[in-house]
Design an enzyme around this catalytic site. Structure first.
Site, PDB file in Angstrom:
ATOM      1  N   LEU A  16      69.882  62.511  29.692  1.00 29.04           N
ATOM      2  CA  LEU A  16      71.303  62.513  30.001  1.00 29.04           C
ATOM      3  C   LEU A  16      72.085  61.861  28.865  1.00 29.04           C
ATOM      4  O   LEU A  16      71.830  60.709  28.505  1.00 29.04           O
ATOM      5  CB  LEU A  16      71.559  61.782  31.315  1.00 29.04           C
ATOM      6  CG  LEU A  16      70.806  62.332  32.539  1.00 29.04           C
ATOM      7  CD1 LEU A  16      71.266  61.639  33.812  1.00 29.04           C
ATOM      8  CD2 LEU A  16      70.979  63.844  32.655  1.00 29.04           C
ATOM      9  N   ARG A  23      83.739  53.037  25.606  1.00 24.31           N
ATOM     10  CA  ARG A  23      83.677  51.630  25.217  1.00 24.31           C
ATOM     11  C   ARG A  23      83.240  51.453  23.763  1.00 24.31           C
ATOM     12  O   ARG A  23      83.440  50.395  23.169  1.00 24.31           O
ATOM     13  CB  ARG A  23      82.732  50.871  26.149  1.00 24.31           C
ATOM     14  CG  ARG A  23      83.287  50.701  27.564  1.00 24.31           C
ATOM     15  CD  ARG A  23      82.240  50.193  28.520  1.00 24.31           C
ATOM     16  NE  ARG A  23      81.711  48.906  28.109  1.00 24.31           N
ATOM     17  CZ  ARG A  23      80.602  48.357  28.605  1.00 24.31           C
ATOM     18  NH1 ARG A  23      79.896  49.016  29.528  1.00 24.31           N
ATOM     19  NH2 ARG A  23      80.194  47.178  28.188  1.00 24.31           N
ATOM     20  N   ASP A 110      71.176  56.751  26.058  1.00 24.88           N
ATOM     21  CA  ASP A 110      71.630  55.427  25.652  1.00 24.88           C
ATOM     22  C   ASP A 110      70.714  54.315  26.164  1.00 24.88           C
ATOM     23  O   ASP A 110      71.079  53.146  26.156  1.00 24.88           O
ATOM     24  CB  ASP A 110      73.076  55.182  26.099  1.00 24.88           C
ATOM     25  CG  ASP A 110      73.261  55.311  27.606  1.00 24.88           C
ATOM     26  OD1 ASP A 110      72.260  55.533  28.321  1.00 24.88           O
ATOM     27  OD2 ASP A 110      74.411  55.190  28.076  1.00 24.88           O
ATOM     28  N   GLY A 148      72.295  49.221  40.648  1.00 26.52           N
ATOM     29  CA  GLY A 148      71.829  49.737  41.927  1.00 26.52           C
ATOM     30  C   GLY A 148      70.519  49.081  42.310  1.00 26.52           C
ATOM     31  O   GLY A 148      69.732  48.675  41.449  1.00 26.52           O
ATOM     32  N   GLU A 162      73.474  52.195  45.598  1.00 24.30           N
ATOM     33  CA  GLU A 162      74.334  51.768  44.507  1.00 24.30           C
ATOM     34  C   GLU A 162      74.989  50.436  44.875  1.00 24.30           C
ATOM     35  O   GLU A 162      75.257  50.159  46.047  1.00 24.30           O
ATOM     36  CB  GLU A 162      75.415  52.815  44.230  1.00 24.30           C
ATOM     37  CG  GLU A 162      74.887  54.127  43.690  1.00 24.30           C
ATOM     38  CD  GLU A 162      74.276  53.985  42.319  1.00 24.30           C
ATOM     39  OE1 GLU A 162      74.820  53.234  41.487  1.00 24.30           O
ATOM     40  OE2 GLU A 162      73.236  54.625  42.070  1.00 24.30           O
ATOM     41  N   ASN A 177      67.464  49.399  39.904  1.00 23.03           N
ATOM     42  CA  ASN A 177      67.191  50.778  39.507  1.00 23.03           C
ATOM     43  C   ASN A 177      67.570  50.990  38.048  1.00 23.03           C
ATOM     44  O   ASN A 177      68.733  50.822  37.681  1.00 23.03           O
ATOM     45  CB  ASN A 177      67.981  51.729  40.409  1.00 23.03           C
ATOM     46  CG  ASN A 177      67.842  53.180  39.992  1.00 23.03           C
ATOM     47  OD1 ASN A 177      66.851  53.569  39.376  1.00 23.03           O
ATOM     48  ND2 ASN A 177      68.839  53.978  40.328  1.00 23.03           N
ATOM     49  N   ASN A 235      76.187  50.591  25.715  1.00 18.41           N
ATOM     50  CA  ASN A 235      77.464  51.226  26.032  1.00 18.41           C
ATOM     51  C   ASN A 235      78.630  50.721  25.211  1.00 18.41           C
ATOM     52  O   ASN A 235      79.738  51.233  25.350  1.00 18.41           O
ATOM     53  CB  ASN A 235      77.767  51.018  27.519  1.00 18.41           C
ATOM     54  CG  ASN A 235      76.716  51.655  28.412  1.00 18.41           C
ATOM     55  OD1 ASN A 235      76.601  52.866  28.460  1.00 18.41           O
ATOM     56  ND2 ASN A 235      75.942  50.827  29.091  1.00 18.41           N
TER      57      ASN A 235
END
Length: 457
Positions: A16, A23, A110, A148, A162, A177, A235
């Site tokens: 993904l 940011r 990332d 999460g 979450e 998670n 991030n």
């Protein structure tokens, strides 16, 4: 644990990389920002490659052209537009994986430092006797923050939640998670088709496939990494710097364990592919760019920058040396302070000790390059080569105007600008005739002192 079955099944990876990366405040795609001189997604793909995946799908949003240029045909791209959550992102890979019958690893571009062993552990757990429908990678950070939660008994998951949707009791759970999953392809997209968005964010959460499978009566399991840094996401520029610092700290320790002396470890920076031999001495404030190979018994003095270079045994460089791509120092060669090399070979025992530029040059064994010498390799349109023979002596402040060859045992006198070949054993002196005017300087000083005095008066 049935690792034979796991190893026999083909593997696909969905990476993904559709986040906007706002940011970062950058025009560069977030996953292309480098750690140790390598785009973060390339760190992840290198680890993934050890599992020999049959297919790799990268889910992208903005910046697709950048990822296409970086990855070429090594991955298929799927576009997520609009971006409606991680579950929706994974759904975009369904067409690319049509007909695939194997196991799917879901990774994040990332989150670059997931180890191959961790990926294998997830796949192996997927093929344990209880045959879980999905395997989640969990971790226990010092501060769970707003991750999460994975509510589990031993390694059997009872619920994924979450943080924003968790109760206070669920938030006390420390097992978090990571977002990484292993799922049989046959189940993945069927489960995703049943994920809704009735949550605080109005998004389709990927972890909900675990809750759906559990509601169906299936088992889902968690594998826990003991290194929270392994699943740390990047991030922001600050997190990028933190990741760089962690990577460098690990690499420095490894170098010292392998027999390298780092005088001031925290001031030395390695690239992802730096290769160092034994008994290498690295003084403070040295930077290695990509593509460096260093043999045994090499000394790298302080404030040197080395990139794309090969240093053979017994070489010494610096301080304040700069080696650019294509620089090769053969056994026992030496360069000193403020010497720069690019696409140049310094033969065995040859030396250039001060203030010299060697570009597109081949220097023979035992040659001596005097201070201030440059190879004039560029004519404004093309690069040209300078060849210096064995044991040649190039006097200080010489300009060798390429293409030119200096023969073995030849001498180029200091201050010469050489534009024609020099034969073996020849002396070449290229200077204007010296003009001598006895007493001229004394007269000049007297005249200037008088003029200065007159102006003050």
């Amino acid at each position: 644990m049935n690792t034979t079955v796991a190893s026999a099944r083909p593997i696909a990876a969905i990476v993904l990389a559709a986040g906007k990366g706002t940011r970062m405040k950058s025009d560069r795609h977030k996953v292309l920002h480098p750690v140790a001189g390598r785009p973060m997604i390339e760190h992840l793909l290198a680890s993934l490659a050890e599992l020999q995946p049959a297919r790799t799908v990268v889910v992208v949003g903005q910046g697709r052209d950048q990822l296409e240029q970086q990855l070429g045909d090594r991955a298929e791209l799927a576009v997520q537009d609009p971006q409606l959550g991680t579950g929706h992102a994974v759904q975009q890979a369904e067409t690319a994986l049509a007909g695939f019958d194997g196991d799917v690893l879901i990774l994040y571009g990332d989150v670059p430092f997931v180890r191959p062993a961790t990926m294998r552990a997830m796949l192996d757990r997927l093929h344990a006797e209880d045959q879980p429908a999905a395997v989640v990678l969990g971790f226990e950070p010092d501060d769970p923050l707003q991750y999460g939660r994975v509510v589990a008994l031993r390694d059997k998951i009872s619920r994924m939640v979450e943080y924003k949707d968790a109760t206070e009791d669920q938030r006390t759970c420390r097992l978090c998670n990571s977002g990484l999953l292993a799922v049989p392809a046959a189940r993945l997209f069927e489960l995703l088709s049943r994920v809704g968005n009735a949550n605080a964010q109005g998004e389709y959460y990927l972890p909900d496939i675990v809750n759906i499978a559990i509601a169906d009566g299936d088992i889902c399991a968690v594998v826990t990494t003991d290194d929270a840094d392994e699943v740390a996401g990047i991030n922001s520029r600050s997190e990028l710097a933190d990741a760089e610092a962690r990577w460098q700290a690990v690499r420095r320790r490894q170098a010292m364990e392998d027999g390298v002396t780092l005088v001031a470890p925290d001031t030395v920076f390695f690239s992802w592919d730096t290769q160092l031999g034994r008994d290498v001495m690295v003084e403070p404030n040295v930077v290695f760019g990509p593509g460096v190979q260093v043999a045994d018994n090499v000394v790298i003095h302080a404030f040197s920058h080395v990139e794309g270079a090969r240093l053979e045994s017994g070489v010494s460089i610096g301080p304040f040396a700069r080696l650019r791509p294509g620089a090769v120092l053969q056994e026992g060669a030496r360069i000193g302070n403020f010497v720069e090399m690019k696409n140049a070979v310094l033969g065995p025992g040859a030396k250039a000790n001060h203030l010299t530029y060697l570009g597109d040059a081949r220097v023979g064994a035992g040659a001596n390059i005097g201070a201030g010498t440059i190879t004039c390799n560029y004519d404004g349109y093309f690069k040209h080569e300078t060849v210096i023979g064995e044991r040649a002596f190039i006097g200080s402040n010489s300009a060798l105007i390429a293409p030119v060859r200096i023969g073995a045992d030849a001498i180029v006198a200091a201050g010469s600008a050489v534009s024609r070949d020099v034969a073996d054993g020849e002396l070449r002196m290229v200077r204007a005739e010296q003009l001598v005017k006895p007493g001229w300087a004394d007269s000049f000083h007297d005249a200037m002192k008088k003029k200065k005095a007159d102006r003050k008066g």
